[in-house]
Design a protein around this motif. Structure first.
Motif, PDB file in Angstrom:
ATOM      1  N   ALA A 280      -3.978   2.345   7.727  1.00  0.00           N
ATOM      2  CA  ALA A 280      -3.224   2.694   6.517  1.00  0.00           C
ATOM      3  C   ALA A 280      -2.153   1.638   6.218  1.00  0.00           C
ATOM      4  O   ALA A 280      -1.964   1.232   5.063  1.00  0.00           O
ATOM      5  N   VAL A 281      -1.486   1.153   7.285  1.00  0.00           N
ATOM      6  CA  VAL A 281      -0.442   0.142   7.082  1.00  0.00           C
ATOM      7  C   VAL A 281      -1.056  -1.153   6.541  1.00  0.00           C
ATOM      8  O   VAL A 281      -0.497  -1.803   5.650  1.00  0.00           O
ATOM      9  N   GLU A 282      -2.243  -1.481   7.043  1.00  0.00           N
ATOM     10  CA  GLU A 282      -2.933  -2.672   6.530  1.00  0.00           C
ATOM     11  C   GLU A 282      -3.240  -2.479   5.039  1.00  0.00           C
ATOM     12  O   GLU A 282      -3.029  -3.383   4.218  1.00  0.00           O
ATOM     13  N   GLY A 283      -3.677  -1.256   4.696  1.00  0.00           N
ATOM     14  CA  GLY A 283      -3.966  -0.944   3.291  1.00  0.00           C
ATOM     15  C   GLY A 283      -2.712  -1.034   2.425  1.00  0.00           C
ATOM     16  O   GLY A 283      -2.752  -1.540   1.297  1.00  0.00           O
ATOM     17  N   LEU A 284      -1.583  -0.586   2.981  1.00  0.00           N
ATOM     18  CA  LEU A 284      -0.325  -0.647   2.218  1.00  0.00           C
ATOM     19  C   LEU A 284       0.076  -2.101   1.978  1.00  0.00           C
ATOM     20  O   LEU A 284       0.572  -2.465   0.908  1.00  0.00           O
ATOM     21  N   GLY A 285      -0.163  -2.935   3.022  1.00  0.00           N
ATOM     22  CA  GLY A 285       0.167  -4.357   2.885  1.00  0.00           C
ATOM     23  C   GLY A 285      -0.611  -5.003   1.742  1.00  0.00           C
ATOM     24  O   GLY A 285      -0.126  -5.937   1.098  1.00  0.00           O
ATOM     25  N   ALA A 286      -1.817  -4.470   1.505  1.00  0.00           N
ATOM     26  CA  ALA A 286      -2.667  -5.052   0.459  1.00  0.00           C
ATOM     27  C   ALA A 286      -2.436  -4.396  -0.908  1.00  0.00           C
ATOM     28  O   ALA A 286      -2.985  -4.845  -1.912  1.00  0.00           O
TER      29      ALA A 286
ATOM     30  N   SER B  45       3.549   4.036  -8.660  1.00  0.00           N
ATOM     31  CA  SER B  45       3.681   3.421  -7.327  1.00  0.00           C
ATOM     32  C   SER B  45       3.463   4.449  -6.222  1.00  0.00           C
ATOM     33  O   SER B  45       2.752   4.206  -5.245  1.00  0.00           O
ATOM     34  N   LEU B  46       4.088   5.613  -6.403  1.00  0.00           N
ATOM     35  CA  LEU B  46       3.955   6.652  -5.381  1.00  0.00           C
ATOM     36  C   LEU B  46       2.495   7.089  -5.245  1.00  0.00           C
ATOM     37  O   LEU B  46       1.981   7.234  -4.129  1.00  0.00           O
ATOM     38  N   ALA B  47       1.841   7.242  -6.390  1.00  0.00           N
ATOM     39  CA  ALA B  47       0.429   7.661  -6.369  1.00  0.00           C
ATOM     40  C   ALA B  47      -0.424   6.610  -5.657  1.00  0.00           C
ATOM     41  O   ALA B  47      -1.309   6.947  -4.856  1.00  0.00           O
ATOM     42  N   ALA B  48      -0.110   5.324  -5.892  1.00  0.00           N
ATOM     43  CA  ALA B  48      -0.893   4.257  -5.252  1.00  0.00           C
ATOM     44  C   ALA B  48      -0.726   4.307  -3.739  1.00  0.00           C
ATOM     45  O   ALA B  48      -1.692   4.203  -2.982  1.00  0.00           O
TER      46      ALA B  48
ATOM     47  N   GLU C  67      -0.752  -3.627  -4.307  1.00  0.00           N
ATOM     48  CA  GLU C  67       0.131  -4.514  -5.095  1.00  0.00           C
ATOM     49  C   GLU C  67       1.468  -3.882  -5.435  1.00  0.00           C
ATOM     50  O   GLU C  67       2.432  -4.571  -5.735  1.00  0.00           O
ATOM     51  N   ARG C  68       1.573  -2.531  -5.365  1.00  0.00           N
ATOM     52  CA  ARG C  68       2.864  -1.883  -5.633  1.00  0.00           C
ATOM     53  C   ARG C  68       3.828  -2.004  -4.442  1.00  0.00           C
ATOM     54  O   ARG C  68       5.016  -1.755  -4.564  1.00  0.00           O
ATOM     55  N   VAL C  69       3.264  -2.325  -3.259  1.00  0.00           N
ATOM     56  CA  VAL C  69       4.107  -2.438  -2.055  1.00  0.00           C
ATOM     57  C   VAL C  69       4.512  -3.901  -1.876  1.00  0.00           C
ATOM     58  O   VAL C  69       3.672  -4.773  -1.693  1.00  0.00           O
ATOM     59  N   LEU C  70       5.813  -4.165  -1.953  1.00  0.00           N
ATOM     60  CA  LEU C  70       6.285  -5.546  -1.848  1.00  0.00           C
ATOM     61  C   LEU C  70       6.462  -5.952  -0.387  1.00  0.00           C
ATOM     62  O   LEU C  70       6.323  -7.116  -0.041  1.00  0.00           O
ATOM     63  N   GLU C  71       6.783  -4.962   0.481  1.00  0.00           N
ATOM     64  CA  GLU C  71       6.985  -5.285   1.901  1.00  0.00           C
ATOM     65  C   GLU C  71       6.929  -4.005   2.735  1.00  0.00           C
ATOM     66  O   GLU C  71       7.464  -2.970   2.305  1.00  0.00           O
ATOM     67  N   VAL C  72       6.261  -4.093   3.873  1.00  0.00           N
ATOM     68  CA  VAL C  72       6.360  -2.996   4.848  1.00  0.00           C
ATOM     69  C   VAL C  72       7.596  -3.314   5.680  1.00  0.00           C
ATOM     70  O   VAL C  72       7.604  -4.247   6.489  1.00  0.00           O
TER      71      VAL C  72
END
Ligand code: NDP
Ligand code: HSE
Length: 442
Positions: A420-426, A374-377, A428-433
């Motif tokens: 970057a935040v948009e990328g994090l939203g997409a 997850s961290l690497a992603a 799959e390891r990130v459930l919520e910003v």
């Protein structure tokens, strides 16, 4: 033995007109009367208040304001005196009265940040045409001599940034939320009870008062015209007790900051200036984090001087009158001995960067899968958008499979951070910003 010289009795007399006898005007009139001899000795002229313009001549007033001087003919006061002190506030009729005062040959002193941020160049031009002084120390941070510092003390240096708490009302509200756990609404009500916030607190809580001050600060610091429309503004109305708790968990305080800084949005890009007002996390060991109550503080960074810190009362009748009267003495001394206040300095004409180009650090909280990779992603998403990570903390375990990860970045342009935040939203390891906050102060 050399005896200290007593000041010679002043041979000159100058008349003073005061526009407005409210919180500040009343204290200015009181001090001008009570300390008349000292002001005469310091300026070289006996200063006599000849008229005080108000809206309602019949309204009850502090006895410090002589009834016989009250008038509702503000134009007569503005055009009939050597020195005119404008303490009405707002744009009109203050602007018209000040222009009339210059036309009549007066030196003008004001504390009106809204007017300067909107019409500064016009007022400077009118002063130059009249050959008289235009002073406005009280317009930024009340009693703290920030305008003098930027306009005169720093004239031999290159300012790189100014970071300030310049609105006492919002600092009081955030401080009450932080230290007493009050809600925004209760803290605002307390600020109103104490007279810090107006009945209509919009200009304070929406950041507009701080934005006008930021525009003035940036104009002086960077020798560039900066108006209110050039300032990116976000107030504190949306701040919740949860935001404060999260700030504390990150070792920070949440403060409404006015920021003016030189920056390059990208390596090799032309230098510009970013001027903004917004809530930001400030590490608890940073000097601005320990500014409590309605106090103001301004941190100036300059190439040769390094860091300078100014701290004090940013509002209130007597503190603000202190700043007004320093200008009165300077303007009076110029009329007696010659000399002039500094003119508008805009030679640098630096480009003003839009909101997307502002460069700052961020703290981003993410609810993530607590699993290998997850961290690497997440790190990969930051790398893809050229945002450098400063620190990572896995701060709270929500369940066996989920965790909250707090990432603090190095300074990055808003546009890259948004991507970057948009990328994090997409991812799959990130459930919520969970939250995104700017972090200011090293
Ligand atoms: P107040 O609202 O307390 O006082 C305003 C005064 O202006 C009142 O006496 C009012 O008359 C008079 N006035 C309003 N409209 C008119 C008009 N059309 N013609 C003549 N007189 C008028 O303001 P403050 O003293 O708080 O603020 C004055 C200025 O100082 C503002 O620009 C403010 O931003 C600035 N300042 C204030 C600080 C503070 O702590 N208060 C701090 C730093 C700057 P009346 O009394 O009859 O209503
Ligand atoms: N409303 C302002 C403040 C007054 O709260 O700081 C001083 O400009």
């Amino acid at each position: 033995m050399v005896q200290p010289q007593s000041s010679a009795p002043s041979s000159r007399a100058l008349t003073v007109g005061v526009l407005g006898a409210g919180t500040v005007g009343t204290q200015v009139i009181r001090l001008l009367t009570e300390q008349a001899e000292e002001f005469a000795a310091r300026s070289g002229a006996l200063l006599t208040v000849t008229g005080v313009a108000v809206r309602d001549v019949e309204a009850p007033r502090d006895p410090a304001v002589p009834r016989e001087l009250l008038t509702d003919d503000a134009t007569a006061v503005a055009t009939g005196n050597d020195l005119v002190i404008e303490l009405i506030g707002g744009i009109e009729p203050a602007r018209t009265l000040i222009l009339a005062a210059f036309k009549a040959g007066a030196s003008v002193i004001t504390g009106n940040k809204a007017l300067i941020a909107a019409h500064g160049p016009e007022l400077y031009a009118a002063a130059a045409a009249a050959g008289t002084d235009f002073y406005y120390e009280a317009a930024v941070a009340g009693a703290i001599p920030v305008v003098y510092a930027l306009r005169e003390s720093m004239a031999g240096d290159r300012v790189t940034s100014v970071l300030g708490i310049v609105n006492g009302t919002t600092n009081y509200i955030l401080d009450e939320m932080s230290t007493k756990g009050l809600s925004f609404e209760r803290a605002l009500a307390a600020a109103q009870e104490l007279g810090y916030a107006e009945a209509d607190p919009t200009a304070d809580v929406e950041g507009l008062d701080a934005a006008a001050k930021a525009a003035i600060i940036a104009s002086l610091a960077f020798h560039t015209r900066v108006g209110l429309d050039d300032v990116t503004v976000e107030g504190i109305r949306e701040i919740t007790s949860q935001d404060i708790r999260e700030a504390h968990a990150s070792g920070c305080e949440l403060k409404l900051l006015a920021i003016a800084q030189r920056c390059r949005p990208e390596a090799g890009a032309a230098e510009g200036i970013s001027v903004r007002v917004h809530p930001a996390l400030v590490p608890t060991d940073h000097p601005l984090a320990s500014v409590h109550g309605a106090f103001n503080a301004v941190l100036v960074e300059a190439e040769s001087a390094g860091r300078l810190m100014f701290y004090g009362q940013g509002a209130g009748g007597a503190p603000t009158a202190s700043a007004v009267l320093s200008d009165v003495v300077a303007a009076a001394a110029h009329r007696v001995h010659g000399g002039q206040a500094p003119r508008e300095s805009t030679y640098a004409a630096l480009p003003i960067l839009g909101p997307g180009a502002a460069v700052t650090r961020y703290q981003i909280q993410l609810l993530v899968d607590d699993a290998p990779g997850s961290l690497a992603a997440m790190a990969g998403v930051f790398a893809d958008h050229a945002v450098s990570i400063n620190s990572v903390r896995q701060s709270a375990y929500v369940s066996q499979e989920q965790a909250v990860v707090t990432i603090v970045t190095h300074p990055a342009p808003v546009s890259r951070l948004d991507a970057a935040v948009e990328g994090l939203g997409a991812c799959e390891r990130v459930l919520e910003v969970v939250s995104i906050r700017r972090v200011e102060g090293e």
